[in-house]
Design a protein around this motif. Structure first.
Motif, PDB file in Angstrom:
ATOM      1  N   SER A  91       0.829  -1.155   0.120  1.00 10.14           N
ATOM      2  CA  SER A  91      -0.023   0.039   0.024  1.00 10.14           C
ATOM      3  C   SER A  91       0.959   1.212  -0.037  1.00 10.14           C
ATOM      4  CB  SER A  91      -0.873   0.015   1.348  1.00 10.14           C
ATOM      5  OG  SER A  91      -1.215   1.356   1.595  1.00 10.14           O
ATOM      6  N   LYS A  93       0.242   4.425   0.686  1.00 11.29           N
ATOM      7  CA  LYS A  93       0.203   5.059   1.935  1.00 11.29           C
ATOM      8  C   LYS A  93       0.821   4.358   3.064  1.00 11.29           C
ATOM      9  CE  LYS A  93      -3.020   6.168   5.586  1.00 11.29           C
ATOM     10  NZ  LYS A  93      -4.101   5.688   6.295  1.00 11.29           N
ATOM     11  N   HIS A 123     -10.146  10.121  -2.538  1.00 15.64           N
ATOM     12  CA  HIS A 123      -9.196  10.033  -1.600  1.00 15.64           C
ATOM     13  C   HIS A 123      -7.992  10.018  -2.407  1.00 15.64           C
ATOM     14  CE1 HIS A 123      -7.812   8.908   2.391  1.00 15.64           C
ATOM     15  NE2 HIS A 123      -7.341   7.641   1.955  1.00 15.64           N
ATOM     16  N   ARG A 124      -7.276  10.618  -1.798  1.00 13.24           N
ATOM     17  CA  ARG A 124      -5.839  10.756  -2.556  1.00 13.24           C
ATOM     18  C   ARG A 124      -4.526  10.544  -1.587  1.00 13.24           C
ATOM     19  NH1 ARG A 124      -5.486  12.610  -8.063  1.00 13.24           N
ATOM     20  NH2 ARG A 124      -3.660  12.919  -7.613  1.00 13.24           N
ATOM     21  N   THR A 125      -3.483   9.956  -2.087  1.00 14.48           N
ATOM     22  CA  THR A 125      -2.259   9.530  -1.300  1.00 14.48           C
ATOM     23  C   THR A 125      -1.765  10.827  -0.472  1.00 14.48           C
ATOM     24  OG1 THR A 125      -1.730   7.948  -3.016  1.00 14.48           O
ATOM     25  CG2 THR A 125       0.057   8.587  -1.296  1.00 14.48           C
ATOM     26  N   ASP A 127      -3.189  13.524   0.601  1.00 18.32           N
ATOM     27  CA  ASP A 127      -4.290  13.463   2.015  1.00 18.32           C
ATOM     28  C   ASP A 127      -3.983  12.352   2.881  1.00 18.32           C
ATOM     29  OD1 ASP A 127      -5.306  15.802   0.583  1.00 18.32           O
ATOM     30  OD2 ASP A 127      -6.760  14.444  -0.367  1.00 18.32           O
ATOM     31  N   SER A 128      -3.940  11.192   2.642  1.00 15.83           N
ATOM     32  CA  SER A 128      -3.688  10.333   3.382  1.00 15.83           C
ATOM     33  C   SER A 128      -2.356  10.290   4.232  1.00 15.83           C
ATOM     34  CB  SER A 128      -3.788   8.813   2.982  1.00 15.83           C
ATOM     35  OG  SER A 128      -4.932   8.392   2.217  1.00 15.83           O
ATOM     36  N   HIS A 131      -2.585  13.303   6.946  1.00 12.29           N
ATOM     37  CA  HIS A 131      -3.145  13.015   7.904  1.00 12.29           C
ATOM     38  C   HIS A 131      -2.686  11.895   8.936  1.00 12.29           C
ATOM     39  CE1 HIS A 131      -6.002  15.899   7.114  1.00 12.29           C
ATOM     40  NE2 HIS A 131      -6.104  15.623   5.762  1.00 12.29           N
ATOM     41  N   GLY A 132      -1.880  11.090   8.160  1.00 20.08           N
ATOM     42  CA  GLY A 132      -1.089  10.067   9.319  1.00 20.08           C
ATOM     43  C   GLY A 132       0.112  10.049   9.387  1.00 20.08           C
TER      44      GLY A 132
END
Length: 143
Positions: A91, A93, A123-125, A127-128, A131-132
């Motif tokens: 994955s 992300k 949902h985009r990489t 953004d992920s 936020h993480g």
């Protein structure tokens, strides 16, 4: 603001990767930081269906081999050592965030694209990761 010492540049090995990696190298050079490049070959999970998985595994292996060759060229073009580049499968992300934590990164650098229409809602990489992430994230504007 303190200097960034451990920088991870997440690249997709497209033409935009040169700009993202160069910006990360510039930041690392300014702050005397260590730079690592990471490319993730996205793995699409499939249900086991006997022998039909063999071609999928071969394609994944071929993509990984090709990505490693592209990474070697990019490292050479940027004047970075061979051990500064990594190619992983999984994955996107998840691998970016895992590497950032394992390397105790201060900064993740990745490409960011302008979105229009329905793509704004998807949902985009970027953004992920934002936020993480356990650290700062810099999105380099790419076309």
């Amino acid at each position: 603001m303190s200097a960034y010492r451990r920088i991870l540049a997440a690249i997709d090995l497209t033409q935009d990767s040169q700009a993202v990696a160069a910006r990360a190298r510039e930041i690392a050079g300014t702050d005397h930081g260590a730079l690592q490049l990471l490319h993730v070959v996205e793995v699409v999970p499939l249900e086991p269906m006997g022998d039909s998985l063999t071609p999928v595994m071969q394609i994944d292996q071929q993509l990984t081999v090709r990505a490693r060759k592209q990474m070697e060229k990019l490292l050479l073009d940027l004047g970075l050592p061979p051990d500064a580049g990594h190619v992983e499968s999984g994955s996107v992300k998840g691998e970016i965030l895992r590497y950032a934590r394992e390397l105790d990164c201060d900064l993740i650098v990745l490409g960011g694209r302008e979105r229009h229409g329905l793509s704004i809602l998807l949902h985009r990489t970027e953004d992920s990761v934002l936020h993480g992430a356990p650290c700062d994230v810099l999105a380099v504007r790419v076309k």
